[in-house]
Write a protein that holds these residues in place. Structure first.
Motif, mmCIF file in Angstrom:
data_model
loop_
_atom_site.group_PDB
_atom_site.id
_atom_site.type_symbol
_atom_site.label_atom_id
_atom_site.label_comp_id
_atom_site.label_asym_id
_atom_site.label_seq_id
_atom_site.Cartn_x
_atom_site.Cartn_y
_atom_site.Cartn_z
ATOM 1 N N ARG A 64 3.829 -7.807 -0.301
ATOM 2 C CA ARG A 64 2.317 -7.840 0.151
ATOM 3 C C ARG A 64 1.697 -6.588 0.592
ATOM 4 O O ARG A 64 0.511 -6.409 0.162
ATOM 5 C CB ARG A 64 2.127 -8.941 1.206
ATOM 6 C CG ARG A 64 2.620 -10.350 1.015
ATOM 7 C CD ARG A 64 2.754 -11.053 2.278
ATOM 8 N NE ARG A 64 1.126 -11.411 2.858
ATOM 9 C CZ ARG A 64 1.077 -11.575 4.006
ATOM 10 N NH1 ARG A 64 2.092 -11.654 4.888
ATOM 11 N NH2 ARG A 64 0.002 -11.767 4.404
ATOM 12 N N VAL A 65 2.454 -5.717 1.004
ATOM 13 C CA VAL A 65 1.660 -4.681 1.382
ATOM 14 C C VAL A 65 1.398 -3.585 0.279
ATOM 15 O O VAL A 65 0.255 -2.971 0.132
ATOM 16 C CB VAL A 65 2.747 -3.635 2.337
ATOM 17 C CG1 VAL A 65 2.080 -2.412 2.537
ATOM 18 C CG2 VAL A 65 2.860 -4.491 3.552
ATOM 19 N N GLY A 99 5.232 -7.267 4.266
ATOM 20 C CA GLY A 99 4.184 -7.598 5.151
ATOM 21 C C GLY A 99 4.100 -8.669 6.547
ATOM 22 O O GLY A 99 3.421 -8.810 7.091
ATOM 23 N N MET A 117 -1.613 -9.479 7.841
ATOM 24 C CA MET A 117 -0.692 -8.711 8.168
ATOM 25 C C MET A 117 -0.435 -8.023 9.555
ATOM 26 O O MET A 117 0.506 -7.339 10.031
ATOM 27 C CB MET A 117 0.021 -7.808 7.140
ATOM 28 C CG MET A 117 0.162 -8.514 5.599
ATOM 29 S SD MET A 117 0.830 -7.469 4.460
ATOM 30 C CE MET A 117 -0.664 -6.560 4.049
#
Length: 904
Positions: free
Chosen positions: A781-782, A610, A818
């Motif tokens: 995170r993505v 991210g 992000m």
């Protein structure tokens, strides 16, 4: 020096005046003046020299006969500013001292030399602006040309100007600002002609001279020379005037024989060493007073030093001489050259004097090649060896020298010369070892030039030939063949596709003893032959043991395969560690070509964690490396950043460009990455039908989804959402295979998320929760945000609006932070439909920074000094400081220590 008036060059002089003004104001500029011989490029350089009051001047001029002497042009340019070497960072000091023969040391990397020259020029400009004038760039030795082209692209805020004059812009200067110098218009041509005529001239004759000259100033000055007033007045003598060079040839033929020999001696030795020429002339019995006739004929100028009026005179003298006369003057120059102080120039003159094969001279050239290589002059080393090949009598030794020269040319980026030398070697009776070596160089050449369809088959051929000769090298070549096949994938030739290469590698002889790459080879061959699961245990062991007992060279040879293996195993921790290690070693050892690959790989780690800003910065740095090396590492990072950012138009442009480039290069992985990026964008925009169609294409080619493991998740989402259930199920089976064998939280989460999209209400929720739980608290995170998004969308459709808002708001916040705008917008729409509202986005101050400013700011935040940042980005420390001042202004801070507070 007073101002120089140039007829008909107002526009050109205006551009040069602006350039000088910018440099005086603290900026740096590079400019290439290009045009035919005699068009006035040198005159424009002299105009700059005359106008550059208050600036320091440095000059270099390419000379055709000096093109093979290492760093000859660089010596000319840097000699006046070498007093600044002691103020450079130690590695750069050492590099320049070795190159200029001031000290002994390991051969410096070409790009370390380039960075050192950049720093040296920047240091020289610290007191007053520096203007560098490089004439006849087309005749610079290749090492000097490469380094000066590198510097031209990297100057920024040093008060340095680099102005090149060349006949044609070659690959090295492609992209550097340029100005085409054309011929004069008829009116200006007549004005110039009138200025040099000493008597009356018939109008028809004047028109004929102007027409024949085609606006070329040198032609206008030279065509009338040697014609009598009667000929000029009546036009006699003009027919067949020919080119300017032909005019010079006629004037050379008209001077006494002794004068021609003295001119040839001067043309054959561009060093400008008067004592050397005097010794050689005495040996040939030439009276130095013979130069008077050349001066009177307008062929030379300058006293006491001989100097040709124009480079075309030198060329005309040398080309019009007989082979025998050339050999005689080179022999005299060789005898007059001190073998202790200048052995390489002596060897080169001896080689030019040789009428046929000569083992002694060939040996001398080989020693010169060794010295050139020790100074980092790979191009010159190859040139010495290339000439040694033609003088070698023994066929076996001739083949060995041709292969050695080919290997050096490959290292230095001289790809056409590599192919030529391989052809020379093929004409000789090669041993099996030599033939295997030739095959390997040929395969490496194919991989270096395109990473395309031919490389895997050629490497496979080389590996098979090496099996009975060197098992360890054969196995290393099999691993290279697999690496090449992962680039070529669907575009590989039938005999070089991934499955064929993997089967051959699996059957390779066992090693003579444990080697660092054996586990990687065995595991990768098993995975691509017997299926993903078959390779996982061996590959896990290979990654767990990677680095133990390895030299840095061994690590560098294997790190690209190791990092991509960690990616295919969905092991993000090892992927990040290995990527960081690859960058670290490439920088420490100075293997710049490896650095571009390492940076490109690390950019994708940043993407999935991210950190799109870092991904963009790493991609920009990889582009910088490509730019200075002329490398061919495709900037797939740009495509990933654009797709994750949700930049529709940029992604679509890059997808199309990447696909075109991939087909042209035979690099099938480019088509796969382009398809994956397009599918990511389509899913982020809610274009599920398009995502499914695009991602499904990857499953038409088994080698593609074996290499690129991220596409199935895009097909599962696009297919499930658009009703293409069979395609989505096929993708999930591929994810099942990887999850069951690999078992990392990353792949288990992605599998759970994708399966949930195809599962009924009873089991879907548990799968969605598993997908989130496995990544919660990780760096991924993505995929965590994507799991929250699809779970929130499912909850809304189940009419559990309060719970849906919780997941959708978390996803929206993550995507926003992000910079994944399309996914953030999709989450916002769903959140609104669930009765929630998204917080208003606050644009961070760092978004105002340019890509390079952001890159420099993050490095400074991480504690790197200006020289360290400069080294990484191939720019000068003064340019780093210039950008940091702009960063501080934009971010509203006053010191580096505050960067940690304003940058994520």
């Amino acid at each position: 020096m007073g101002p120089v008036e140039l007829t008909g060059r107002r526009a050109e002089c205006g551009v040069l005046d602006q350039l000088i003004g910018a440099v005086r104001a603290g900026e740096s500029r590079a400019l290439v003046l290009h045009g035919e011989a005699g068009v006035g490029k040198t005159a424009l350089l002299e105009y700059v020299a005359a106008r550059a009051d208050g600036c320091r001047l440095a000059r270099a001029s390419g000379v055709q006969s000096e093109m093979e002497l290492p760093f000859a042009g660089l010596h000319q340019l840097c000699a006046p500013v070498l007093d600044g070497v002691d103020r450079l960072p130690p590695p750069q000091q050492d590099a320049l001292r070795v190159v200029f023969g001031l000290s002994q040391g390991s051969p410096p990397d070409l790009f370390l030399i380039g960075l050192a020259v950049l720093s040296l020029l920047s240091e020289a400009a610290a007191r007053r602006p520096l203007v560098c004038l490089i004439d006849d760039q087309q005749w610079l030795d290749r090492s000097s040309a490469q380094i000066l082209a590198f510097v031209a692209r990297r100057i920024g805020a040093e008060s340095v100007a680099l102005i090149f004059a060349t006949r044609k812009i070659g690959d090295l200067l492609d992209g550097v600002p340029e100005f085409a110098i054309g011929g004069l218009n008829d009116a200006d041509a007549r004005t110039l002609l009138n200025a040099v005529l000493s008597g009356p001239i018939d109008q028809q004759v004047r028109d004929q001279i102007v027409a024949d000259a085609h606006g070329n100033p040198l032609a206008l000055l030279e065509l009338p020379r040697g014609l009598t007033p009667a000929q000029l007045a009546g036009g006699f003598g003009l027919p067949g005037a020919g080119t300017v060079e032909e005019t010079f040839v006629r004037r050379i033929a008209a001077v006494p024989p002794e004068t021609r020999r003295l001119l040839l001696l001067a043309a054959a030795d561009p060093s400008g060493d008067e004592i050397l020429v005097r010794r050689a002339a005495a040996q040939l019995g030439i009276n130095l007073d013979a130069v008077v006739a050349a001066r009177e004929a307008g062929l030379t100028e300058g006293v006491p030093r001989r100097r040709f009026r124009h480079p075309l005179v030198r060329s005309a003298v040398y080309r019009s001489a007989s082979e025998e006369d050339r050999r005689q003057v080179h022999a005299a120059l060789a005898d007059a050259t001190d073998p202790r102080t200048d052995p390489d120039r002596r060897a080169w003159h001896r080689a030019q004097a040789a009428a046929g094969p000569d083992p002694e001279i060939a040996d001398e050239l080989e020693r010169s090649a060794g010295r050139a290589r020790a100074r980092g002059g790979l191009s010159a080393a190859a040139a010495f060896l290339h000439r040694a090949v033609t003088l070698t009598v023994d066929p076996a030794q001739r083949a060995e020298r041709a292969l050695a020269a080919a290997q050096i040319e490959l290292q230095s980026g001289g790809f056409p010369a590599t192919a030529e030398l391989l052809e020379l070697a093929d004409r000789e009776p090669l041993t099996e070892r030599q033939r295997a070596r030739a095959d390997l160089i040929r395969a490496q050449l194919a991989f270096a030039t395109s990473r395309g369809s031919d490389a895997p088959q050629l490497m496979l051929q080389a590996a098979k030939r090496l099996e009975p000769i060197d098992v360890d090298l054969a196995r290393a070549t099999y691993l290279d063949a697999i690496s090449a096949a992962t680039f070529a994938t669907r575009l590989a030739t039938p005999a070089g596709d991934l499955s064929a290469v993997a089967r051959a590698a699996a059957a390779a002889p066992r090693p003579s003893g444990p080697r660092p790459g054996d586990l990687l080879l065995d595991g990768t061959a098993a995975a691509f032959t017997d299926g993903y699961a078959a390779g996982v245990p061996t590959l896990r062991k290979a990654l767990a043991e990677f680095g133990a007992g390895m030299s840095m060279e061994q690590e560098l040879q294997l790190l690209w395969m190791a990092t991509t293996t960690a990616m295919r195993l969905w092991d993000v921790d090892r992927w990040q560690w290995l990527s960081d290690r690859h960058i670290q070693l490439a920088r420490e050892v100075g293997v710049v070509n490896d650095l571009a690959l390492a940076l490109a790989g690390r950019a994708y780690v940043a993407l999935f964690t991210g950190d799109l800003v870092t991904a963009a910065a790493l991609t920009a740095e990889a582009e910088s490396v490509n730019e200075v090396t002329g490398g061919n590492v495709t900037p797939y990072g740009l495509l990933g950043v654009a797709a994750f950012s949700g930049n529709r138009f940029e992604t679509e442009r890059l997808v199309a460009a990447t696909a075109r480039d991939a087909i042209e290069r035979g690099e099938g992985i480019g088509l796969t990455i382009a398809g994956w990026a397009a599918a990511v964008l389509d899913n982020s925009l809610g274009r599920y039908q398009d995502a499914a169609v695009t991602a499904a294409r990857g499953f038409e080619h088994p080698g593609d989804h074996a290499v690129y493991v991220w596409t199935p998740a895009e097909l599962a989402e696009g297919g499930a959402r658009s009703g293409q259930i069979d395609a989505a199920e096929q993708a999930c089976r591929r994810l099942d295979e990887m999850a069951d064998a690999g078992g990392t939280d990353w792949i288990l989460s992605v599998r759970a998320r994708s399966r949930a999209l195809l599962t009924g209400a009873g089991e879907a929720e548990a799968l969605y929760r598993e997908a989130i739980r496995r990544l919660d608290g990780t760096a991924l995170r993505v995929d965590l945000a994507r799991a929250q998004l699809v779970y929130g969308e499912w909850l809304r459709r189940e009419r559990r609006r309060l719970e849906a808002r919780e997941q959708l708001r978390a996803a929206h916040t993550s995507f926003e932070s992000m910079g994944m705008t399309a996914f953030a917008e999709r989450a916002r729409r769903e959140l609104k439909a669930a009765g929630g509202t998204a917080r208003k986005r606050v644009v961070p101050a760092q978004s105002e920074l340019t890509a390079q400013e952001a890159q420099i700011a993050r490095m400074a935040r991480d504690g790197l000094s200006n020289p360290e940042i400069a080294t990484r980005l191939f720019i000068s420390a003064r340019t780093v400081q210039y950008h940091l001042r702009k960063v501080f202004t934009k971010l509203g801070i006053t010191s580096r220590s505050q960067l940690t507070q304003v940058l994520p």
